[in-house]
Design an enzyme around this catalytic site. Structure first.
Site, PDB file in Angstrom:
ATOM      1  N   ILE A  42       0.849  -1.209   0.000  1.00  0.00           N
ATOM      2  CA  ILE A  42       0.000   0.000   0.000  1.00  0.00           C
ATOM      3  C   ILE A  42       0.881   1.255   0.000  1.00  0.00           C
ATOM      4  O   ILE A  42       0.640   2.207  -0.751  1.00  0.00           O
ATOM      5  CB  ILE A  42      -0.951  -0.006   1.218  1.00  0.00           C
TER       6      ILE A  42
ATOM      7  N   TYR B 260      -1.915  -8.418  16.730  1.00  0.00           N
ATOM      8  CA  TYR B 260      -1.983  -7.446  15.626  1.00  0.00           C
ATOM      9  C   TYR B 260      -3.133  -6.468  15.842  1.00  0.00           C
ATOM     10  O   TYR B 260      -2.961  -5.242  15.819  1.00  0.00           O
ATOM     11  CB  TYR B 260      -2.174  -8.212  14.304  1.00  0.00           C
TER      12      TYR B 260
ATOM     13  N   ASN C 190     -10.260  -5.432   3.215  1.00  0.00           N
ATOM     14  CA  ASN C 190      -9.265  -6.279   2.507  1.00  0.00           C
ATOM     15  C   ASN C 190      -8.758  -5.567   1.264  1.00  0.00           C
ATOM     16  O   ASN C 190      -9.454  -5.517   0.251  1.00  0.00           O
ATOM     17  CB  ASN C 190      -9.893  -7.623   2.147  1.00  0.00           C
TER      18      ASN C 190
ATOM     19  N   VAL D 123      -5.751 -13.149  -0.162  1.00  0.00           N
ATOM     20  CA  VAL D 123      -6.286 -14.325  -0.847  1.00  0.00           C
ATOM     21  C   VAL D 123      -6.327 -14.109  -2.369  1.00  0.00           C
ATOM     22  O   VAL D 123      -6.096 -15.038  -3.137  1.00  0.00           O
ATOM     23  CB  VAL D 123      -7.673 -14.680  -0.256  1.00  0.00           C
TER      24      VAL D 123
ATOM     25  N   PHE E 102     -10.145 -22.642   2.070  1.00  0.00           N
ATOM     26  CA  PHE E 102     -10.382 -23.182   3.412  1.00  0.00           C
ATOM     27  C   PHE E 102     -11.834 -22.912   3.784  1.00  0.00           C
ATOM     28  O   PHE E 102     -12.285 -21.773   3.764  1.00  0.00           O
ATOM     29  CB  PHE E 102      -9.439 -22.526   4.424  1.00  0.00           C
TER      30      PHE E 102
ATOM     31  N   ARG F 266     -15.779 -11.207   2.092  1.00  0.00           N
ATOM     32  CA  ARG F 266     -14.875 -10.118   2.472  1.00  0.00           C
ATOM     33  C   ARG F 266     -15.264  -8.867   1.697  1.00  0.00           C
ATOM     34  O   ARG F 266     -15.893  -8.942   0.639  1.00  0.00           O
ATOM     35  CB  ARG F 266     -13.417 -10.477   2.118  1.00  0.00           C
TER      36      ARG F 266
ATOM     37  N   ARG G 256      -9.920 -22.713   8.420  1.00  0.00           N
ATOM     38  CA  ARG G 256      -8.761 -22.396   9.258  1.00  0.00           C
ATOM     39  C   ARG G 256      -9.228 -21.851  10.598  1.00  0.00           C
ATOM     40  O   ARG G 256     -10.186 -21.077  10.665  1.00  0.00           O
ATOM     41  CB  ARG G 256      -7.891 -21.343   8.569  1.00  0.00           C
TER      42      ARG G 256
END
Ligand SMILES: NC(=O)c1ccc[n+]([C@@H]2O[C@H](COP(=O)([O-])OP(=O)(O)OC[C@H]3O[C@@H](n4cnc5c(N)ncnc54)[C@H](O)[C@@H]3O)[C@@H](O)[C@H]2O)c1
Length: 308
Positions: free
Chosen positions: A12, A141, A170, A185, A202, A209, A268
């Site tokens: 970014i 995080y 995202n 992803v 997964f 998203r 996941r």
């Protein structure tokens, strides 16, 4: 105007450097190149690049000299890495922000725009996410990003430093590193499909998203730095739209003209089912809305990958 972009060699940050350079800013980058690359700055050859760590106050203070506006992007942006090393990542993700704020105050910088994250919302079910909702940071995080938001607000309240935090959803686009196990992803799917290999999804692929194109995120940063009356504020930066991983898979397959069956694997641990922004606050106060549709963003990304 002189702008400092911490993490300016990253995904970014480097797009931000390109736009600021294009807009006539004199740009300084502070980056330790832990995930960033010099090649990401190839489009902005006049950039002054300082190799240094945001966790080191002197390095930040040195980079801050003569700076008017700061775009603080540097972070350990990988959730798993922060779970593995919460103490080390805290130095970067929280202390690094504090260093940026204090150095900005001492140097008389006017504004600091800081990258936050939708991860502060955690897995609470209510959608879309609004800035005033209950937060549930679930990783080192997310905790450090939330603490960084509070530090930004504190510097605005105590010192009048004009700070703005942007909760990115995202983000996707060229230069996102698909070789990293933590990367977006979209980059991973694209990388696999363009090599003729089926990616793994997964879970059932129905998770959604809010994918926002990197150039829209850059515009949000510049709006945050140039709009008056938004000091101390936090904004969601997303598109207000949900895309499922299966939809993403189909759009990418279509644009690459491949027909491969994805491999489905067990979900996941810790993956959030759905995420989507209510970005109406940014629309109202920053006059910012995502402009690049998901299909167009993916098209631009595919064109970049095919060009390479
Ligand atoms: N990509 C996304 O979807 C997303 C979503 C939410 C928030 N964010 C946030 O946006 C910012 C930019 O993320 P990105 O996706 O471009 O990641 P990135 O890893 O490409 O960029 C981070 C940059 O910071 C640099 N950096 C890391 N630690 C540093 C340190 N100690 N000192 C100096 N530089 C350091 C890296 O070398 C890299 O250039 C981060 O703050 C991240 O948390 C990203």
């Amino acid at each position: 105007m002189r702008a400092l972009v911490t993490g300016g060699a990253g995904f970014i940050g480097s797009h931000l450097v390109d736009q600021l350079t294009h807009d006539g800013f004199n740009v300084v980058v502070l980056d330790d190149f832990s995930t960033g690359k010099l090649s990401n700055l190839a489009h902005s050859p006049k950039t002054r690049i300082i190799e240094g760590d945001v966790a080191d106050f002197n390095a930040v203070a040195n980079a801050m000299q003569g700076v008017d506006v700061v775009f603080h992007q540097a972070a350990v942006a990988s959730v798993p890495k922060t779970i593995e090393d919460p103490l080390g990542s805290h130095q970067v993700n929280y202390v690094g922000t504090l260093n940026v704020l204090e150095a900005a105050r001492r140097a008389g910088a006017q504004r600091v725009v800081a990258a936050s994250t939708a991860a502060v919302y955690g897995d609470l079910p209510e959608l879309p996410k609004r800035e005033d909702m209950t937060l549930k940071p679930l990783s080192p995080y997310a905790v450090d990003k939330l603490a960084s938001e509070l530090a930004c607000q504190m510097y605005f309240n105590l010192h009048g430093l004009h700070t703005v935090c942007l909760r990115y959803f995202n983000v996707f686009g060229p230069r996102q590193d698909p070789s990293s196990p933590y990367s977006g992803v979209i980059s991973i799917f694209l990388s696999r499909l363009s090599q003729g290999a089926a990616p793994t999804i997964f879970g059932d692929g129905q998770q959604t998203r809010d994918f926002v194109f990197v150039k829209d995120v850059v515009r949000a940063n510049i709006k945050a730095a140039t709009t008056d009356g938004v000091g101390g504020q936090v904004f969601n930066i997303g598109t207000n739209k949900r895309t499922s991983l299966l939809d993403l898979y189909q759009i990418l397959s279509h644009q690459l003209a491949v027909n491969l069956q994805p491999t489905l694997a067990a979900p996941r641990m810790g993956d959030i089912k759905d995420s989507v922004a209510d970005a109406s606050k940014a629309a109202k106060l920053l006059d910012w809305r995502a402009q690049v549709s998901f299909d167009d963003g993916v098209r631009q990304l595919v064109a970049e990958v095919v060009k390479r």
